[in-house]
Design a protein around this motif. Structure first.
Motif, PDB file in Angstrom:
ATOM      1  N   TRP A   1     -21.599   1.778  11.660  1.00 57.80           N
ATOM      2  CA  TRP A   1     -22.013   0.386  12.223  1.00 57.80           C
ATOM      3  C   TRP A   1     -23.102  -0.199  11.184  1.00 57.80           C
ATOM      4  O   TRP A   1     -23.336  -1.400  10.954  1.00 57.80           O
ATOM      5  N   GLU A   2     -24.194   0.852  11.236  1.00 61.94           N
ATOM      6  CA  GLU A   2     -25.317   0.265  10.172  1.00 61.94           C
ATOM      7  C   GLU A   2     -24.943   0.022   9.144  1.00 61.94           C
ATOM      8  O   GLU A   2     -25.508  -0.875   8.461  1.00 61.94           O
ATOM      9  N   LEU A   3     -24.003   0.640   8.544  1.00 66.05           N
ATOM     10  CA  LEU A   3     -23.783   0.525   6.970  1.00 66.05           C
ATOM     11  C   LEU A   3     -22.726  -0.904   6.822  1.00 66.05           C
ATOM     12  O   LEU A   3     -22.907  -1.512   5.811  1.00 66.05           O
ATOM     13  N   VAL A   4     -22.039  -1.217   7.788  1.00 67.05           N
ATOM     14  CA  VAL A   4     -21.200  -2.433   7.950  1.00 67.05           C
ATOM     15  C   VAL A   4     -22.097  -3.417   8.197  1.00 67.05           C
ATOM     16  O   VAL A   4     -21.787  -4.444   7.485  1.00 67.05           O
ATOM     17  N   PHE A   5     -22.951  -3.452   9.001  1.00 62.45           N
ATOM     18  CA  PHE A   5     -23.805  -4.645   9.353  1.00 62.45           C
ATOM     19  C   PHE A   5     -24.610  -4.849   8.023  1.00 62.45           C
ATOM     20  O   PHE A   5     -25.072  -6.074   7.543  1.00 62.45           O
ATOM     21  N   TRP A   6     -25.131  -3.815   7.315  1.00 63.81           N
ATOM     22  CA  TRP A   6     -25.952  -3.989   6.029  1.00 63.81           C
ATOM     23  C   TRP A   6     -25.060  -4.702   4.919  1.00 63.81           C
ATOM     24  O   TRP A   6     -25.375  -5.527   4.309  1.00 63.81           O
ATOM     25  N   ALA A   7     -23.655  -4.126   4.990  1.00 64.41           N
ATOM     26  CA  ALA A   7     -22.956  -4.622   3.835  1.00 64.41           C
ATOM     27  C   ALA A   7     -22.751  -6.148   4.046  1.00 64.41           C
ATOM     28  O   ALA A   7     -22.657  -6.889   2.933  1.00 64.41           O
ATOM     29  N   ARG A   8     -22.667  -6.646   5.176  1.00 62.14           N
ATOM     30  CA  ARG A   8     -22.150  -7.998   5.726  1.00 62.14           C
ATOM     31  C   ARG A   8     -23.282  -8.958   4.944  1.00 62.14           C
ATOM     32  O   ARG A   8     -22.961  -9.784   4.679  1.00 62.14           O
ATOM     33  N   GLY A   9     -24.374  -8.210   5.127  1.00 67.16           N
ATOM     34  CA  GLY A   9     -25.783  -9.155   4.913  1.00 67.16           C
ATOM     35  C   GLY A   9     -26.217 -10.432   5.743  1.00 67.16           C
ATOM     36  O   GLY A   9     -26.994 -11.142   5.401  1.00 67.16           O
ATOM     37  N   ASP A  10     -25.585 -10.358   6.865  1.00 61.49           N
ATOM     38  CA  ASP A  10     -25.904 -11.377   7.859  1.00 61.49           C
ATOM     39  C   ASP A  10     -26.396 -10.813   9.167  1.00 61.49           C
ATOM     40  O   ASP A  10     -26.403 -11.615  10.431  1.00 61.49           O
ATOM     41  N   PHE A  11     -26.646  -9.519   9.116  1.00 59.30           N
ATOM     42  CA  PHE A  11     -27.087  -9.154  10.503  1.00 59.30           C
ATOM     43  C   PHE A  11     -28.679  -8.968  10.355  1.00 59.30           C
ATOM     44  O   PHE A  11     -29.454  -9.061  11.114  1.00 59.30           O
TER      45      PHE A  11
ATOM     46  N   LEU B   1     -13.303   5.230   4.039  1.00 61.31           N
ATOM     47  CA  LEU B   1     -11.995   5.079   4.736  1.00 61.31           C
ATOM     48  C   LEU B   1     -11.505   3.454   4.928  1.00 61.31           C
ATOM     49  O   LEU B   1     -10.530   2.752   4.790  1.00 61.31           O
ATOM     50  N   ARG B   2     -12.798   2.681   5.416  1.00 55.26           N
ATOM     51  CA  ARG B   2     -12.782   1.402   5.547  1.00 55.26           C
ATOM     52  C   ARG B   2     -12.300   0.660   4.074  1.00 55.26           C
ATOM     53  O   ARG B   2     -11.456  -0.470   4.268  1.00 55.26           O
ATOM     54  N   ARG B   3     -12.748   1.125   3.232  1.00 53.48           N
ATOM     55  CA  ARG B   3     -12.786   0.269   1.824  1.00 53.48           C
ATOM     56  C   ARG B   3     -11.223   0.620   1.388  1.00 53.48           C
ATOM     57  O   ARG B   3     -10.678  -0.142   0.481  1.00 53.48           O
ATOM     58  N   GLU B   4     -10.689   2.037   1.923  1.00 55.19           N
ATOM     59  CA  GLU B   4      -9.327   2.080   1.298  1.00 55.19           C
ATOM     60  C   GLU B   4      -8.198   1.395   2.295  1.00 55.19           C
ATOM     61  O   GLU B   4      -7.148   1.032   1.669  1.00 55.19           O
ATOM     62  N   ALA B   5      -8.623   1.189   3.500  1.00 58.09           N
ATOM     63  CA  ALA B   5      -7.464   0.571   4.325  1.00 58.09           C
ATOM     64  C   ALA B   5      -7.723  -0.999   4.694  1.00 58.09           C
ATOM     65  O   ALA B   5      -6.729  -1.668   5.089  1.00 58.09           O
ATOM     66  N   VAL B   6      -8.997  -1.561   4.471  1.00 63.17           N
ATOM     67  CA  VAL B   6      -9.306  -2.908   4.930  1.00 63.17           C
ATOM     68  C   VAL B   6      -9.015  -3.868   3.883  1.00 63.17           C
ATOM     69  O   VAL B   6      -9.832  -3.689   2.743  1.00 63.17           O
TER      70      VAL B   6
ATOM     71  N   ASP C   1      -9.801  -6.873   1.397  1.00 58.12           N
ATOM     72  CA  ASP C   1     -11.058  -7.274   0.980  1.00 58.12           C
ATOM     73  C   ASP C   1     -12.450  -6.652   1.358  1.00 58.12           C
ATOM     74  O   ASP C   1     -13.397  -7.214   1.740  1.00 58.12           O
ATOM     75  N   ALA C   2     -12.350  -5.133   1.671  1.00 56.42           N
ATOM     76  CA  ALA C   2     -13.395  -4.431   2.010  1.00 56.42           C
ATOM     77  C   ALA C   2     -13.956  -3.591   0.899  1.00 56.42           C
ATOM     78  O   ALA C   2     -14.566  -2.369   1.060  1.00 56.42           O
ATOM     79  N   GLY C   3     -13.704  -4.139  -0.281  1.00 55.42           N
ATOM     80  CA  GLY C   3     -14.105  -3.111  -1.370  1.00 55.42           C
ATOM     81  C   GLY C   3     -13.172  -2.779  -2.443  1.00 55.42           C
ATOM     82  O   GLY C   3     -13.300  -1.921  -3.491  1.00 55.42           O
TER      83      GLY C   3
ATOM     84  N   GLY D   1      -9.925  -1.212  -2.131  1.00 55.16           N
ATOM     85  CA  GLY D   1      -9.204  -0.104  -1.849  1.00 55.16           C
ATOM     86  C   GLY D   1      -7.811  -0.351  -1.711  1.00 55.16           C
ATOM     87  O   GLY D   1      -6.912   0.728  -1.894  1.00 55.16           O
ATOM     88  N   GLY D   2      -7.219  -1.694  -1.582  1.00 55.11           N
ATOM     89  CA  GLY D   2      -5.841  -1.923  -1.712  1.00 55.11           C
ATOM     90  C   GLY D   2      -5.246  -1.682  -0.331  1.00 55.11           C
ATOM     91  O   GLY D   2      -4.044  -2.082  -0.059  1.00 55.11           O
ATOM     92  N   GLY D   3      -6.108  -1.874   0.673  1.00 55.98           N
ATOM     93  CA  GLY D   3      -5.488  -1.954   2.091  1.00 55.98           C
ATOM     94  C   GLY D   3      -5.150  -3.132   2.597  1.00 55.98           C
ATOM     95  O   GLY D   3      -5.357  -4.255   2.042  1.00 55.98           O
ATOM     96  N   ASN D   4      -4.262  -3.257   3.470  1.00 52.50           N
ATOM     97  CA  ASN D   4      -3.803  -4.576   4.153  1.00 52.50           C
ATOM     98  C   ASN D   4      -4.331  -4.822   5.600  1.00 52.50           C
ATOM     99  O   ASN D   4      -3.724  -5.658   6.206  1.00 52.50           O
ATOM    100  N   MET D   5      -5.154  -3.900   6.127  1.00 51.56           N
ATOM    101  CA  MET D   5      -5.518  -4.086   7.432  1.00 51.56           C
ATOM    102  C   MET D   5      -6.713  -5.102   7.644  1.00 51.56           C
ATOM    103  O   MET D   5      -7.422  -5.095   6.812  1.00 51.56           O
TER     104      MET D   5
END
Length: 576
Positions: A426-436, A518-523, A525-527, A529-533
């Motif tokens: 979650w530290e990585l996710v919050f950093w990547a978002r740029g708004d925390f 894994l988030r990049r692969e599955a989600v 618009d998360a990088g 990865g082609g995911g749809n979650m």
């Protein structure tokens, strides 16, 4: 580092009789099998509780072999994906603890010279466990012999005739404590209930106990360099490269120790570059350590730390809820409590701890001025911003809450690569978002922790590979990351003197990187990865997997192919 047999057991003297196992036609699911194994192991550990006893080693190894044989009879091809994961987890767990048990038995040979009395204590305590008839006069003679053996060993140490490493002396000291406890329980079982025992044995037991009580600090202080006040040498138990490779196999990680160190060094360099960017914003140029010193001054006054932590904890929970990142059950947020860390625990836990509750480190009245300053600086507002949500929501509190309610049988397999990896993810996710982490001070605060986790990988693996000593670990935490010396020492004591497995310190960042990839692969618009979650769908699904190796979490999320002899193959990190 929160920690069981296959078939029902009939115990007759020294002969074990295995009764028939439940059939594998569906009457025992994989989840039920895991629950049974955990319960059976709990019973075996409770009964065969003397760690060095040959009977314990023999019985447990027989149990592991029986369970692995029974598991091999399961039709793996007929299992669904979740059951296949349970099969792989149970197989790897049994193989791992079998290896560890053998390693413990082999290691005993390196320090048993300090325990010439051990066999006698084990024999007495096992007779008590099996409720053999008391032979009071014979027992008194055995107790007398224990006291004499301790006295002889004491003289050898005092005369400088014992040559042993500090690590092996440390291992011996833990067994001495254990054996003394077993002997106390042995005495309590018979005393006052058996009049002949008291008449023959009371004085002899007191002499043996007193001898052990005097012997323990001699081994700890003179041979291991430990002190009762916790300020002595830091002694760990390095396991070597071969054992590290076995641990990585059990954790389903397709990387060598050297590759993990390379990952950590690359990520550390990235952190330094980001630190310099934040430092420039604050007017300190590229001198990010000077900028960090400024951030460390931003601690709250005495008495206000609990309110700061509460404020930060609510901020993290509100953020994930408002941005629909993960489901937060109201009860998870309603029912956690807060406690203060005792001065003694702060020596090995200089920062927050969390999970079921949040435990806050902060100076106490009896600390001297210098230590108070260091603890306040190490728990400043901006360092704490990343720590509060890491420990609570969406970190450990949410993780534990969900783990107790979804696939709870997998608690047997808890791994730091998920437990700590999830919280740092979650530290990585919050950093990547740029708004925390929006201010330069907050970015420095979370980068401190990221650099800290990089250093943990390099230093802990360096220690277990025999390339680094504990004091070097402390010095490097101060020099590389900007730790206060008191917090650096507390960290290293916790890694090495505690009960953490050898890869625990790697679990934070490596596990976080696995989940982030894994988030990049599955989600969607998360990088790319082609995911749809959605973010929430992904994170909720991950939490429902239980605290298992991340590569097996990936098998659930992406439905990858599994086989009964599955070996790690996921290369989740792209080297620079």
């Amino acid at each position: 580092m929160a920690r069981r047999q296959g078939s029902p057991l009939a115990h007759m003297d020294s002969v074990w009789v295995s009764l028939p196992k439940p059939s594998d036609d569906g009457s025992e699911s994989l989840a039920d099998r895991i629950r049974r194994v955990q319960a059976d192991l709990g019973d075996l550990d409770e009964f065969y509780h003397i760690s060095i006893a040959p009977s314990r080693h023999k019985r447990l190894q027989q149990f592991y072999a029986d369970e692995l044989e029974a598991l091999a009879a399961v039709d793996f091809g007929a299992l669904n994906q979740q059951d296949r994961i349970d099969y792989i987890l149970l197989k790897k767990h049994l193989q791992r603890i079998s290896r560890q048990l053998q390693a413990d038995k082999d290691a005993y040979n390196d320090f048993k010279q300090l325990l010439p009395f051990a066999d006698a204590i084990v024999a007495l305590c096992e007779r008590r466990e099996n409720v053999r008839p008391m032979e009071a006069e014979k027992t008194a003679k055995q107790l007398d012999g224990i006291a004499a053996s301790v006295a002889a060993a004491t003289r050898l140490i005092q005369d400088g005739k014992v040559s042993i490493s500090k690590t092996n002396a440390y291992r011996a000291s833990k067994v001495i404590k254990e054996l003394r406890g077993h002997l106390k329980e042995f005495f309590a079982f018979y005393s006052t209930y058996d009049p002949l025992f008291d008449w023959w044995c009371a004085a002899q037991w007191r002499a043996a106990d007193a001898a052990l009580g005097d012997y323990l600090p001699l081994v700890e202080d003179k041979l291991a360099g430990l002190r009762s006040d916790g300020t002595g040498d830091i002694i760990g138990e390095p396991i070597g490269r071969e054992a590290l490779l076995h641990e990585l196999e059990a954790e389903v990680l397709a990387y060598s120790p050297e590759e993990l160190v390379q990952i950590a060094n690359e990520q550390f360099r990235w952190c330094e570059a980001e630190m310099k960017k934040a430092s420039r914003e604050l007017g300190y140029g590229d001198d990010w350590k000077k900028a960090m010193e400024y951030v460390k001054t931003k601690s709250v006054p005495p008495g206000e730390q609990t309110q700061l932590v509460l404020e930060l904890a609510r901020e993290g929970a509100s953020f994930v809820r408002e941005h629909d990142l993960v489901t937060v059950p109201p009860l998870a947020e309603e029912t956690y409590r807060m406690f203060m860390m005792s001065p003694a625990r702060q020596k090995v836990n200089p920062f927050f701890l969390g999970g079921p509750a949040i435990i806050v480190s902060y100076p106490t009245a009896e600390m001297d001025y210098g230590l108070k300053q260091m603890v306040m600086r190490g728990n400043n507002r901006h360092f704490s911003k990343a720590t509060a949500f890491h420990e609570l929501i969406p970190g450990h509190r949410l993780q534990l809450f969900m783990g107790e309610r979804h696939r709870s049988h997998r608690q047997l397999f808890q791994t730091p690569f998920f437990v700590e990896g999830w919280a740092m993810y979650w530290e990585l996710v919050f950093w990547a978002r740029g708004d925390f982490f929006t201010s330069a001070e907050d970015r420095i605060g979370t980068l401190f922790w990221r650099m800290h986790r990089c250093a943990r990988i390099v230093l802990s693996l360096g220690f277990h590979l025999g390339r680094m000593q504990p004091r070097e670990c402390i010095d490097n935490l101060v020099a590389w990351v900007g730790h206060e010396r008191s917090t650096a020492e507390g960290e290293v004591r916790r890694w090495l003197n505690g009960d953490y497995p050898p890869l625990y310190q790697c679990g934070y960042f490596v596990g976080a990187l696995q989940l982030f990839e894994l988030r990049r692969e599955a989600v969607l618009d998360a990088g790319g990865g082609g995911g749809n979650m959605t973010e929430r769908q992904f994170n909720d699904l991950v939490l429902r997997c239980g605290a298992i190796p991340q590569e097996l979490v990936r098998a659930v999320v992406l439905e990858t192919e599994l086989d009964e002899d599955y070996e790690a193959k996921w290369r989740f990190y792209r080297f620079k």
